[in-house]
Design a protein around this motif. Structure first.
Motif, PDB file in Angstrom:
ATOM      1  N   GLY A 223       0.824  -1.201   0.000  1.00 24.28           N
ATOM      2  CA  GLY A 223       0.000   0.000   0.000  1.00 24.28           C
ATOM      3  C   GLY A 223       0.857   1.249   0.000  1.00 24.28           C
ATOM      4  O   GLY A 223       0.585   2.216  -0.722  1.00 24.28           O
ATOM      5  N   ILE A 224       1.923   1.235   0.788  1.00 24.10           N
ATOM      6  CA  ILE A 224       2.852   2.369   0.825  1.00 24.10           C
ATOM      7  C   ILE A 224       3.604   2.487  -0.495  1.00 24.10           C
ATOM      8  O   ILE A 224       3.792   3.580  -1.025  1.00 24.10           O
ATOM      9  CB  ILE A 224       3.834   2.202   2.009  1.00 24.10           C
ATOM     10  N   VAL A 225       4.031   1.359  -1.034  1.00 23.65           N
ATOM     11  CA  VAL A 225       4.753   1.365  -2.313  1.00 23.65           C
ATOM     12  C   VAL A 225       3.919   2.035  -3.402  1.00 23.65           C
ATOM     13  O   VAL A 225       4.400   2.870  -4.167  1.00 23.65           O
ATOM     14  CB  VAL A 225       5.115  -0.082  -2.730  1.00 23.65           C
ATOM     15  N   LYS A 226       2.662   1.677  -3.467  1.00 25.04           N
ATOM     16  CA  LYS A 226       1.779   2.194  -4.514  1.00 25.04           C
ATOM     17  C   LYS A 226       1.643   3.710  -4.431  1.00 25.04           C
ATOM     18  O   LYS A 226       1.558   4.398  -5.455  1.00 25.04           O
ATOM     19  CB  LYS A 226       0.405   1.534  -4.406  1.00 25.04           C
ATOM     20  N   HIS A 227       1.632   4.256  -3.207  1.00 25.18           N
ATOM     21  CA  HIS A 227       1.433   5.687  -3.030  1.00 25.18           C
ATOM     22  C   HIS A 227       2.721   6.496  -3.061  1.00 25.18           C
ATOM     23  O   HIS A 227       2.677   7.712  -3.259  1.00 25.18           O
ATOM     24  CB  HIS A 227       0.717   5.952  -1.698  1.00 25.18           C
ATOM     25  N   PHE A 228       3.858   5.836  -2.867  1.00 30.16           N
ATOM     26  CA  PHE A 228       5.087   6.593  -2.619  1.00 30.16           C
ATOM     27  C   PHE A 228       6.180   6.399  -3.670  1.00 30.16           C
ATOM     28  O   PHE A 228       6.966   7.318  -3.934  1.00 30.16           O
ATOM     29  CB  PHE A 228       5.633   6.211  -1.236  1.00 30.16           C
ATOM     30  N   ALA A 229       6.258   5.207  -4.283  1.00 22.84           N
ATOM     31  CA  ALA A 229       7.404   4.882  -5.141  1.00 22.84           C
ATOM     32  C   ALA A 229       7.160   5.232  -6.604  1.00 22.84           C
ATOM     33  O   ALA A 229       6.019   5.406  -7.051  1.00 22.84           O
ATOM     34  CB  ALA A 229       7.750   3.403  -5.002  1.00 22.84           C
TER      35      ALA A 229
END
Length: 538
Positions: A223-229
């Motif tokens: 979830g963090i990867v999708k929003h941040f990377a």
């Protein structure tokens, strides 16, 4: 892609054929098997994969931070400068200034003898040439930036006086202090609740944009990867199995392994015990105060109330989930219920009134009241093998067992938590964070306790392994009639694991009730905020 400060578009980091191997009593362990990757100026590259896939060891090898039995070969160039094989002096010119790293387990990276203000000030004074007075201003600024409450007071706190999430934020402040060219963030939000996760990611994004900083994000949280990377590298068993843009990986993954990671999510529900189930552990009007002494910069003796009049009743076979932001008192409450720190209130274990029990009186009950710590590396002795660690309790509570019998119990416990029994001959530093967490669970369950307090037991685990651990804990609970207090900031895990939920803020309970009620119809604004933040990061 953003141009770097030198006005060129060369890669900040170029890795070719990188291998990381460890020498163990059972032979060489090939942790990383010849991978290639590039980090471009100003971008965020996410490295994802299950625990033990080689994510962290790749970066530790590049930084020259492997354990003594580890070795790295291949090539890793920072702006064309080879790091593999570079003498220590040369590495130190790059580490801490050009490249910095946020470690997964902050308690093992912070000196317990110094206040966090002193520890953040030291590298600023060293690298920036500031006085300590000037550094104090910068320290307060950094503590505010990473969301530490009451920074003027917390600047004098020691690491053990802070929650796991707060210690993680201190590490982030230290890493960002010298405005690095490349920041390697190894699970930077693992110990943080969802509201602070969003703040930290926004902070990293704003600093990245301001300084043109590249970020390597090592995480299991897709979830963090999708929003941040910007781009993703997927690793499995020391190899890169897929790489591509966020759009490609999330919308059109090619490999089955990547598809499995994207589909993993904690699921299921926990049925509450019968109304007639007996109360096995109770704490009424629990209060915990910590004395705050004068620190490096300033301050006088004061008292801080970490838990303020909280009551908990745990039934046999029940799982109570405790949620709240970092510093809300969740972990402190768990330790108070086990009588592991001075506290006020009334306590019962079964039919025993243990309110006045001292350390000696509690010792015979310890095998029945177990705790799985949030930071497994800090609670596992680096000088003992895994087998010695998980059977240590047997030496105390079942001294009649022979060495062979203890070894058999170790094999069984490791199998129960999904680890190869051969792991008992290895040392904690040879395992990933997620594997160390499972070792900590094995150490607790080998004693067949009645109550286990689990303090963020899945925080370091990727989603696929989280599901396995949840199923393991459910099976153990059903088989042995265990009762759990499950402390976590991960609401998806709490929902899947708990039948009753307590929401804490500033040492007090703000809301409690059956899991379905709390998640479907929260009454308090604070609970609604937690739910909204968790949903936004999914």
């Amino acid at each position: 892609m953003t141009a770097d400060s030198k006005g060129t578009n060369e890669n900040v980091l170029s890795v070719r054929g990188l291998k990381v191997d460890f020498t163990t009593p059972d032979g060489d362990v090939n942790a990383v098997k010849g991978i290639d990757l590039d980090v471009k100026p100003g971008e965020t590259l996410a490295v994802v994969g299950e625990s033990g896939s080689g994510k962290s060891q790749t970066m530790m090898g590049i930084m020259g931070l492997l354990a003594n039995n580890g070795r790295v070969t291949g090539s890793a160039k920072y702006r064309g400068k080879e790091l593999v094989g570079l003498p220590l002096q040369g590495l130190n010119e790059v580490r801490g200034s050009k490249i910095t790293m946020i470690f997964q387990e902050p308690m093992t990276s912070l000196d317990p003898l110094y206040t966090i203000g002193r520890q953040i000030a030291e590298p600023i004074v060293h690298h920036k040439g500031l006085t300590f007075k000037q550094a104090k201003v910068r320290v307060l600024e950094l503590l505010k930036l990473v969301g530490i409450p009451e920074p003027e007071r917390r600047i004098n706190s020691y690491p053990h006086e802070m929650s796991g999430g707060q210690r993680q934020r201190v590490m982030i402040a230290m890493a960002l202090a010298n405005e690095p060219d490349l920041l390697i963030a190894d699970e930077p939000t693992t110990a943080l609740d969802v509201t602070i996760q969003a703040q930290i990611l926004d902070l990293l994004r704003s600093l990245q944009k301001r300084f043109g900083m590249a970020v390597v994000l090592i995480t299991h949280d897709l979830g963090i990867v999708k929003h941040f990377a910007d781009r993703v590298v997927v690793m499995r068993r020391g190899e890169v199995v897929e790489k591509g843009s966020i759009k490609d990986i999330f919308e059109q993954p090619k490999e089955d392994y990547t598809k499995m990671l994207l589909a993993s999510e904690p699921s299921g529900t926990k049925q509450p015990p019968a109304d007639t189930a007996p109360i096995i552990l109770e704490g009424r009007n629990v209060t915990v105060d910590f004395a705050i002494g004068g620190g490096f910069f300033f301050g006088s003796n004061t008292a801080f109330r970490a838990v303020d009049g909280v009551s908990v009743r745990l039934k046999k076979g029940q799982t109570i989930g405790i949620v709240g932001e970092s510093g809300s008192g969740k972990s402190t409450l768990g330790r108070a219920l086990l009588r592991l720190l001075p506290s006020g209130g009334h306590y019962h274990f079964g039919d025993k009134n243990i309110s006045s029990f001292d350390r000696s009186a509690m010792r015979p009950l310890r095998r029945e009241l177990q705790l799985v710590f949030q930071d497994p590396y800090g609670s596992l002795s680096p000088r003992q093998t895994v087998g010695e660690i998980i059977t240590e309790g047997l030496l105390i509570h079942e001294p009649q067992l022979s060495r062979t019998e203890r070894d058999k119990r170790a094999v069984a416990a490791l199998k129960e938590v999904g680890l190869d029994p051969a792991a008992r001959n290895r040392y904690p530093h040879e395992f990933s964070g997620g594997q160390r967490q499972r070792i900590a669970i094995a150490r607790a369950v080998i004693l067949k306790p009645k109550v286990v307090i689990l303090d963020e037991p899945t925080s370091a685990l990727d989603r696929s392994v989280q599901g396995q651990v949840i199923e393991l804990l459910r099976d153990l609970q059903k088989k042995h009639g265990l009762s759990y207090v499950f402390i976590s900031h991960d609401l998806a895990v709490i929902k899947a694991m708990s039948d009753y939920v307590i929401v804490m803020k500033n040492g007090k309970i703000v809301e409690e009730g059956q899991t379905e009620e709390i998640f479907d119809s929260p009454h308090q604004a604070y609970t609604k905020t937690l739910m909204a933040a968790a949903f936004d990061l999914e």
